[in-house]
Design an enzyme around this catalytic site. Structure first.
Site, short mmCIF file in Angstrom:
data_model
loop_
_atom_site.label_atom_id
_atom_site.label_comp_id
_atom_site.label_asym_id
_atom_site.label_seq_id
_atom_site.Cartn_x
_atom_site.Cartn_y
_atom_site.Cartn_z
N HIS A 175 -1.65 1.56 7.30
CA HIS A 175 -1.87 1.26 6.21
C HIS A 175 -2.07 2.81 5.75
O HIS A 175 -2.45 3.69 6.00
CB HIS A 175 -3.56 0.69 6.17
CG HIS A 175 -4.12 0.53 4.93
ND1 HIS A 175 -3.58 -0.12 4.00
CD2 HIS A 175 -5.36 0.96 4.14
CE1 HIS A 175 -4.05 -0.20 3.02
NE2 HIS A 175 -5.35 0.56 3.00
N CYS A 183 0.71 -1.18 0.01
CA CYS A 183 -0.07 -0.18 0.08
C CYS A 183 0.78 1.39 0.11
O CYS A 183 0.64 2.30 -0.56
CB CYS A 183 -1.05 0.07 1.21
SG CYS A 183 -0.32 0.26 2.71
#
Lengths: 596, 127
Positions: free
Chosen positions: A543, A213
């Protein structure tokens, strides 16, 4: 030295002279402040003062006061008088103006070199006087070998003249070429049918290939960085052509050296080609999520130390990627110069700006200036909970929701803002006694003041927020989750070198040419936010998500999932990297007849 | 004692103004001041002559900006100007407005730091 940036432009409005000043000017002809110029002394740190004699300790002629009030010297007769703003306390300056024949109303603050009208009891401004002060300050700071000019500003900044934008329309031949060598893109109807087709071009999810990510978030931002997108979509780096060239040059190399793995690497490694492929894929109209596997593999080869499926830092990836593009494309050996100009590769053309660093000796005022290119600006978050704790109970009672332009109020409320961080970045910083800088004029290490400013703005500004704190006591790092407010529109003018220099010399009405005669000062410094990379979670486990702004709509790009979101979601997000693009693009006459 | 005398003499010499046009009559203040300069005045002069006052001023400016004091005063001034109208405000008005709050809201840490610096200076200047 005024270290707070003046957010208003001084050049705009000149206050009208009061009648006493106007009269003084008419009576004293063309050089009314001539006598004062000889008394202008510039103190080591750049502040201007008025002293008849360098070692003079000024005091009020009437009462001998030297420390408690401001002291003003009459510009007509040089009498020094004290002045107090509180009515009960005496103001001998006002008394002087009254007791003398007309013409003794204008005085100058001896410690600030600012004009004052004793009759009106207000500060007054005069262009010629301010000009003389600034000249004296500039001269003083360049004594000892031309310090401000010691390292010349990067060349080529103004070499090519600016031309007006001329829109291009293809002529008949070009039109034929285009239709023959291209095919129209089809908007594919996905499973959602109408929903998907309403999304703008170029919005496509990126599959997470295993903790990637960090890469996806940065790639999404880059895929929609206008100059970068335009570059690749207009075929300025053609991957087929590039590979052909590689093959050709490698064929000759292979005859010379027998190192197969190296030549294989050269064959494959071109991050720009992989970007080109990605742009083509993402803007093809296909909405199914794309897997940037090839790009990941290429990047691993470039940044071998980061090649793993572990979580990485997005900013580190960003820098590494730009470096990778530069390495392959940049042929210019004059690295620093060309990086600043952006003439080496598209990565630097888009992201590279020039930072100016001034280090000023606190003993003698000698300033040493250096210029460095940068592809982004890393900003510290404020150390405490804003400034409210230090102010204690005197926390501001004025509303924080008030004036939109007064970011000062919000600072007092304890909210960190991007502009606050930029203020801190460009604020003069005292280099402590353990960091003494060698002063060329004093020839010893002295305590110094360091100040950063932006010499040249990049096309795209990337602000990286340092959201990690390292505690040397516990020898561990920690993530700082504190919220940072960032604007959708940003004016970088106060952080330019010209503005910083101007504010260093105080509140003068003077069109400060100084040593920054660059025409870029007149150019717009306004930026618009188009991408925000956010991070949630801990330092080692979190994230990344990117928010993109397309046609003033915001879209959340969470790996393979793209959704439209309200702008308030973005405002409330925890910004880690913010991407701003210049609102106005300027064109310089091209050196080459056809850019490759 | 000799230090006092030296300073007193130097002080006296500061009164000699350069000749300039339209010089006013000699201020009477000089005649009244045939007395010992106060300790405050001596300290002030020593601070100025050594350049320490300038450094202390810069330090104070820095600290007051860091703790948000300057921003607070600026906001007060802005509010006042907004209320009275830009053309109806003088510097004196502004100083008058922010003086009480300004003096009161200086953090103790800043005061302590500056006092400490002055003490240190005096110790070193006395020898």
């Amino acid at each position: 030295m005024s270290s707070k940036i003046n957010h208003h432009r001084i050049n705009g409005q000149i206050p009208q002279p009061c009648p006493h000043l106007a009269e003084y000017r008419t009576r004293n002809g063309s050089k009314p402040f001539r006598a004062l110029q000889e008394c202008l002394r510039v103190k080591p740190l750049g502040r201007a003062a008025i002293r008849r004699d360098p070692s003079e300790v000024p005091r009020c002629g009437a009462c001998g006061e030297a420390a408690r009030s401001r002291l003003y010297a009459c510009v007509t007769c040089a009498a020094v008088s004290c002045h107090s703003s509180d009515s009960p306390s005496p103001s001998h300056a006002a008394a002087h103006a009254v007791s003398m024949p007309p013409g003794h109303e204008i005085a100058v603050d001896v410690d600030r070199a600012e004009l004052f009208c004793c009759a009106c009891r207000d500060q007054v401004y005069d262009r010629d006087f301010d000009a003389a002060v600034v000249v004296a300050q500039t001269t003083a700071s360049t004594l000892g070998g031309g310090s401000i000019r010691s390292s010349p500003p990067p060349e080529n900044l103004r070499k090519r003249r600016r031309v007006d934008y001329r829109p291009w329309t293809p002529d008949l031949r070009e039109r034929v070429l285009m239709t023959r060598n291209s095919s129209p893109l089809q908007r594919t109807e996905g499973a959602d049918g109408a929903n998907l087709s309403n999304l703008p071009w170029g919005l496509r999810g990126l599959n997470n290939l295993g903790n990637t990510c960090f890469m996806n978030s940065v790639l999404q931002a880059l895929l929609h960085t206008p100059p970068l997108r335009n570059y690749f979509l207009s075929d300025r780096h053609n991957r087929y052509y590039c590979q052909q060239k590689n093959n050709a040059s490698n064929a000759s190399k292979r005859n010379a050296a027998s190192n197969d793995s190296n030549s294989n690497k050269n064959l494959r490694l071109c991050l720009a080609c992989d970007m080109d492929a990605m742009f083509s894929a993402v803007f093809s109209g296909d909405r199914t999520p794309y897997s940037p596997a090839k790009f990941l593999y290429s990047w691993w080869q470039h940044a071998a130390n980061l090649a793993s499926y572990e979580q990485q830092d997005a900013h580190e990836f960003f820098i590494s990627m730009l470096d990778g593009i530069h390495e392959k494309m940049g042929k210019d050996k004059r690295k620093t110069q060309s990086q600043g100009n952006g003439e080496c590769c598209i990565a630097h053309r888009v992201f590279s700006g020039i930072l100016r660093s001034d280090v000023m000796c606190m003993a003698c005022g000698f300033t040493s200036t250096t210029y460095d290119p940068c592809v982004d600006i890393s900003l510290d978050l404020e150390p405490n909970q804003g400034v409210s704790t230090k102010m204690g109970s005197t926390k501001s009672h004025h509303s924080c929701n008030g004036e939109a332009d007064s970011m000062n109020s919000s600072q007092n409320c304890g909210t960190s803002t991007l502009m606050g961080c930029l203020d801190r970045f460009t604020r003069p910083e005292r280099l402590g006694s353990d960091q003494k800088f060698f002063c060329q004029q004093c020839q010893v290490r002295q305590e110094s003041l360091k100040q950063m400013s932006i010499r040249k703005l990049p096309l795209v500004s990337c602000f990286h927020i340092k959201r990690f704190e390292h505690s040397s006591i516990r020898n561990m790092s920690r993530k700082v989750d504190r919220y940072l407010q960032f604007p959708f529109s940003l004016d970088m003018a106060p952080y330019l070198s010209s503005s910083i220099l101007r504010s260093r010399f105080g509140n003068r009405i003077f069109s400060f040419d100084g040593d920054e005669p660059d025409a870029s000062n007149e150019l717009s410094s306004e930026f618009e936010l188009f991408a925000v990379v956010t991070h949630t979670g801990k330092l080692d486990a979190g994230h990344y998500v990117t928010y993109l702004r397309l046609s003033n709509q915001w879209y959340k790009c969470d790996d393979a999932w793209i959704t439209q979101v309200n702008e308030n979601i973005v405002r409330a997000a925890q910004g880690y990297m913010m991407f701003y693009v210049q609102k106005m693009l300027y064109y310089k006459a091209s050196e080459k007849p056809t850019p490759s | 004692m000799s230090m006092f005398l030296k300073i007193y003499k130097k002080q006296f010499s500061c009164y000699q103004m350069r000749p300039s046009v339209n010089r006013p009559p000699t201020p009477d203040a000089r005649l009244d001041r045939e007395k010992e300069p106060s300790v405050l005045e001596i300290i002030n002069i020593k601070l100025i002559e050594s350049g320490e006052k300038e450094r202390l001023m810069e330090l104070l400016r820095e600290r007051l900006i860091e703790c948000g004091w300057k921003d607070e005063m600026k906001a007060l001034c802005r509010a006042f100007v907004k209320k009275k109208g830009r053309n109806n405000v003088t510097v004196d008005d502004l100083v008058h407005v922010i003086m009480p709050k300004g003096r009161a809201s200086i953090p103790d840490s800043v005061k302590a730091e500056l006092l400490q610096r002055i003490r240190t200076f005096l110790v070193s200047a006395a020898v």
